[in-house]
Design a protein around this motif. Structure first.
Motif, short mmCIF file in Angstrom:
data_model
loop_
_atom_site.label_atom_id
_atom_site.label_comp_id
_atom_site.label_asym_id
_atom_site.label_seq_id
_atom_site.Cartn_x
_atom_site.Cartn_y
_atom_site.Cartn_z
N GLN A 1 32.68 -15.68 24.29
CA GLN A 1 32.04 -16.88 24.84
C GLN A 1 31.55 -17.80 23.74
OE1 GLN A 1 29.19 -14.94 27.39
NE2 GLN A 1 30.51 -15.18 29.19
N ARG A 2 31.08 -17.25 22.65
CA ARG A 2 30.65 -18.05 21.51
C ARG A 2 31.82 -18.84 20.94
NH1 ARG A 2 27.76 -14.43 17.54
NH2 ARG A 2 29.84 -13.94 16.79
N THR B 1 34.85 -25.93 22.67
CA THR B 1 34.44 -27.06 23.50
C THR B 1 33.69 -28.11 22.68
OG1 THR B 1 32.45 -25.92 24.23
CG2 THR B 1 34.39 -25.73 25.63
N GLN B 2 32.93 -27.67 21.68
CA GLN B 2 32.23 -28.62 20.81
C GLN B 2 33.21 -29.40 19.93
OE1 GLN B 2 29.36 -26.25 18.74
NE2 GLN B 2 27.93 -26.20 20.46
N ASP C 1 35.71 -17.20 14.37
CA ASP C 1 34.46 -16.44 14.45
C ASP C 1 34.76 -15.00 14.08
OD1 ASP C 1 31.85 -15.72 14.91
OD2 ASP C 1 31.76 -16.58 16.91
N VAL D 1 34.53 -19.78 22.61
CA VAL D 1 34.86 -20.82 23.58
C VAL D 1 33.89 -22.00 23.46
CG1 VAL D 1 35.00 -21.34 26.05
CG2 VAL D 1 36.01 -19.23 25.16
N ARG D 2 32.61 -21.72 23.27
CA ARG D 2 31.64 -22.80 23.07
C ARG D 2 31.97 -23.61 21.83
NH1 ARG D 2 27.91 -19.00 24.88
NH2 ARG D 2 27.32 -18.44 22.76
N GLN D 3 32.39 -22.95 20.77
CA GLN D 3 32.76 -23.66 19.54
C GLN D 3 33.95 -24.57 19.79
OE1 GLN D 3 33.49 -20.71 16.54
NE2 GLN D 3 31.35 -20.06 16.45
N ALA E 1 35.02 -31.98 22.15
CA ALA E 1 34.16 -32.98 22.85
C ALA E 1 34.11 -34.29 22.09
CB ALA E 1 32.76 -32.43 23.01
#
Length: 51
Positions: free
Chosen positions: A40-41, A47-48, A30, A43-45, A51
């Motif tokens: 945080q963005r 986790t996706q 990013d 970290v969300r990437q 997953a």
């Protein structure tokens, strides 16, 4: 993401990289300023991807 003209001209951006330390696999990348929101963005990437 709001950026000033100064930021665009002088390059006040960070490249955020999440990398697997063993396999050297890049999980997410990013570009943005140095804020909690960008972290945080990223970290969300990650986790996706995992997953």
């Amino acid at each position: 993401m709001m950026s000033s003209v100064y930021d665009l001209v002088h390059g006040w951006f960070w490249v955020w990289v999440a990398m697997d330390p063993v396999g050297k696999l890049i999980l997410a990348v990013d570009v943005g300023d140095r804020t909690l929101a960008v972290a945080q963005r990223l970290v969300r990437q990650v986790t996706q991807v995992l997953a």
